[in-house]
Write an enzyme that holds these catalytic residues in place. Structure first.
Site, PDB file in Angstrom:
ATOM      1  N   LYS A  69       0.835  -1.206   0.000  1.00  0.00           N
ATOM      2  CA  LYS A  69       0.000   0.000   0.000  1.00  0.00           C
ATOM      3  C   LYS A  69       0.869   1.256   0.000  1.00  0.00           C
ATOM      4  O   LYS A  69       0.542   2.241  -0.665  1.00  0.00           O
ATOM      5  CB  LYS A  69      -0.942  -0.010   1.199  1.00  0.00           C
ATOM      6  CG  LYS A  69      -2.037  -1.062   1.074  1.00  0.00           C
ATOM      7  CD  LYS A  69      -2.864  -1.165   2.339  1.00  0.00           C
ATOM      8  CE  LYS A  69      -3.923  -2.249   2.193  1.00  0.00           C
ATOM      9  NZ  LYS A  69      -4.716  -2.404   3.420  1.00  0.00           N
ATOM     10  N   HIS A 119       0.160  -6.619  17.825  1.00  0.00           N
ATOM     11  CA  HIS A 119      -0.931  -7.588  17.936  1.00  0.00           C
ATOM     12  C   HIS A 119      -1.724  -7.272  19.195  1.00  0.00           C
ATOM     13  O   HIS A 119      -1.140  -7.075  20.252  1.00  0.00           O
ATOM     14  CB  HIS A 119      -0.390  -9.017  18.077  1.00  0.00           C
ATOM     15  CG  HIS A 119       0.736  -9.350  17.155  1.00  0.00           C
ATOM     16  ND1 HIS A 119       2.051  -9.063  17.457  1.00  0.00           N
ATOM     17  CD2 HIS A 119       0.744  -9.926  15.946  1.00  0.00           C
ATOM     18  CE1 HIS A 119       2.812  -9.472  16.459  1.00  0.00           C
ATOM     19  NE2 HIS A 119       2.046  -9.993  15.531  1.00  0.00           N
TER      20      HIS A 119
END
Length: 113
Positions: A54, A100
């Site tokens: 991206k 995470h």
């Protein structure tokens, strides 16, 4: 150039449970598989590669595949994009952060050409 991606760890876990190591080989090279100790790690690498693509402005596809992007870790465990990857895409500097929490893996990438 900045890229960010988030992925559900359970999505990656289900893929691994269904397809085994074939699933990992779809988006990780051999050295990355050795670094991957859990679905959480694999999800972090997935998000990092998506974020990298991206930041390039291409997304994952014919111009930039998962296997075109290689991640390693330094002595302290910090992930980074390999020199091979940076050279392939004419990147002078890349910064990568993976986290995470709450069942998700997220990655942020900054690339300088």
């Amino acid at each position: 150039m900045i890229g960010i991606d988030i992925v559900s760890i359970s999505r990656i876990d289900e893929m691994i449970n269904k397809f085994g190591e074939k699933a990992l080989k779809r988006f990780l090279n051999e050295s990355e598989i050795l670094l991957t100790k859990s679905s959480q790690n694999a999800a972090g690498f997935w998000a990092a590669k998506e974020a990298f693509s991206k930041a390039l402005g291409t997304g994952i596809g014919s111009e930039c595949s998962f296997l075109d992007i290689e991640i390693s870790k330094d002595q302290k465990g910090k992930p980074f994009f390999t020199t091979k990857t940076l050279n392939k895409f004419n990147i002078k500097q890349a910064d990568l952060s993976i986290s995470h929490d709450g069942g998700f893996a997220i990655a942020a990438v900054i690339l300088l050409k």
